[in-house]
Write a protein that holds these residues in place. Structure first.
Motif, PDB file in Angstrom:
ATOM      1  N   LYS A  17     -19.092 -58.538 -19.575  1.00 31.92           N
ATOM      2  CA  LYS A  17     -19.075 -59.895 -20.154  1.00 31.92           C
ATOM      3  C   LYS A  17     -18.688 -59.897 -21.634  1.00 31.92           C
ATOM      4  CE  LYS A  17     -23.989 -59.884 -21.184  1.00 31.92           C
ATOM      5  NZ  LYS A  17     -25.265 -60.529 -21.010  1.00 31.92           N
ATOM      6  N   GLU A  18     -18.765 -58.749 -22.298  1.00 34.37           N
ATOM      7  CA  GLU A  18     -18.393 -58.668 -23.719  1.00 34.37           C
ATOM      8  C   GLU A  18     -16.935 -58.256 -23.918  1.00 34.37           C
ATOM      9  OE1 GLU A  18     -21.138 -56.304 -25.977  1.00 34.37           O
ATOM     10  OE2 GLU A  18     -22.860 -57.278 -25.045  1.00 34.37           O
ATOM     11  N   ARG A  19     -16.271 -57.874 -22.870  1.00 31.06           N
ATOM     12  CA  ARG A  19     -14.877 -57.427 -22.969  1.00 31.06           C
ATOM     13  C   ARG A  19     -13.951 -58.630 -23.092  1.00 31.06           C
ATOM     14  NH1 ARG A  19     -14.626 -52.995 -18.108  1.00 31.06           N
ATOM     15  NH2 ARG A  19     -16.464 -51.815 -18.748  1.00 31.06           N
ATOM     16  N   SER A  20     -13.680 -59.004 -24.307  1.00 32.26           N
ATOM     17  CA  SER A  20     -12.837 -60.167 -24.574  1.00 32.26           C
ATOM     18  C   SER A  20     -11.682 -59.763 -25.478  1.00 32.26           C
ATOM     19  CB  SER A  20     -13.667 -61.259 -25.246  1.00 32.26           C
ATOM     20  OG  SER A  20     -14.058 -60.822 -26.547  1.00 32.26           O
ATOM     21  N   SER A  21     -10.734 -60.675 -25.622  1.00 35.16           N
ATOM     22  CA  SER A  21      -9.618 -60.405 -26.522  1.00 35.16           C
ATOM     23  C   SER A  21     -10.110 -60.292 -27.961  1.00 35.16           C
ATOM     24  CB  SER A  21      -8.546 -61.486 -26.396  1.00 35.16           C
ATOM     25  OG  SER A  21      -9.095 -62.754 -26.622  1.00 35.16           O
ATOM     26  N   LEU A  22     -11.099 -61.096 -28.338  1.00 33.75           N
ATOM     27  CA  LEU A  22     -11.643 -61.016 -29.691  1.00 33.75           C
ATOM     28  C   LEU A  22     -12.287 -59.651 -29.936  1.00 33.75           C
ATOM     29  CD1 LEU A  22     -12.353 -62.208 -32.427  1.00 33.75           C
ATOM     30  CD2 LEU A  22     -14.412 -63.176 -31.381  1.00 33.75           C
ATOM     31  N   TYR A  23     -13.074 -59.182 -28.989  1.00 39.41           N
ATOM     32  CA  TYR A  23     -13.716 -57.873 -29.129  1.00 39.41           C
ATOM     33  C   TYR A  23     -12.664 -56.768 -29.253  1.00 39.41           C
ATOM     34  CZ  TYR A  23     -16.494 -53.731 -28.037  1.00 39.41           C
ATOM     35  OH  TYR A  23     -17.080 -52.493 -28.079  1.00 39.41           O
ATOM     36  N   LEU A  24     -11.639 -56.834 -28.402  1.00 44.46           N
ATOM     37  CA  LEU A  24     -10.590 -55.819 -28.433  1.00 44.46           C
ATOM     38  C   LEU A  24      -9.821 -55.865 -29.757  1.00 44.46           C
ATOM     39  CD1 LEU A  24      -9.133 -53.532 -27.057  1.00 44.46           C
ATOM     40  CD2 LEU A  24      -7.780 -55.212 -25.801  1.00 44.46           C
TER      41      LEU A  24
END
Length: 106
Positions: free
Chosen positions: A47-54
């Motif tokens: 659920k934390e794997r987002s474009s922002l996180y990346l």
């Protein structure tokens, strides 16, 4: 997925950086950054794997690559764009191992 597989520079870097003609000074730092980014991305909960996180990971670890390793700032930012695009496309949208897709895993 094994980060050791990323170290097989040939296919991986040829695919990402096919038009770059500079010396190989930047290859190892880029590979280390990609290893770290990929590892941290896959270690994060789904659920934390987002474009922002990346993008935050890319920003954090790309700064460890010395600009002096490149022939110009243009080359530096071109590689940043290529690596970012590849990681965003592969890690976010395919949700498959980028190494497996490039034939770098057994």
């Amino acid at each position: 997925m094994s980060c050791k597989d990323i170290r097989k520079e040939g296919l991986f870097l040829d695919w990402i950086i096919e038009s770059t003609k500079s010396e190989a000074k930047w290859k190892k730092p880029i590979i280390r950054a990609i290893e770290k980014i990929t590892t941290l991305f896959y270690q994060a909960p789904q659920k934390e794997r987002s474009s922002l996180y990346l993008l935050q990971l890319i920003d954090k670890y790309w700064h460890n690559i010395p600009r002096e390793s490149f022939q110009s700032l243009t080359e530096y930012y071109l590689l940043l764009a290529k690596v970012s695009d590849y990681l965003l496309t592969t890690l976010l949208y395919n949700q498959k191992s980028p190494l497996r897709e490039l034939g770098l895993t057994p």
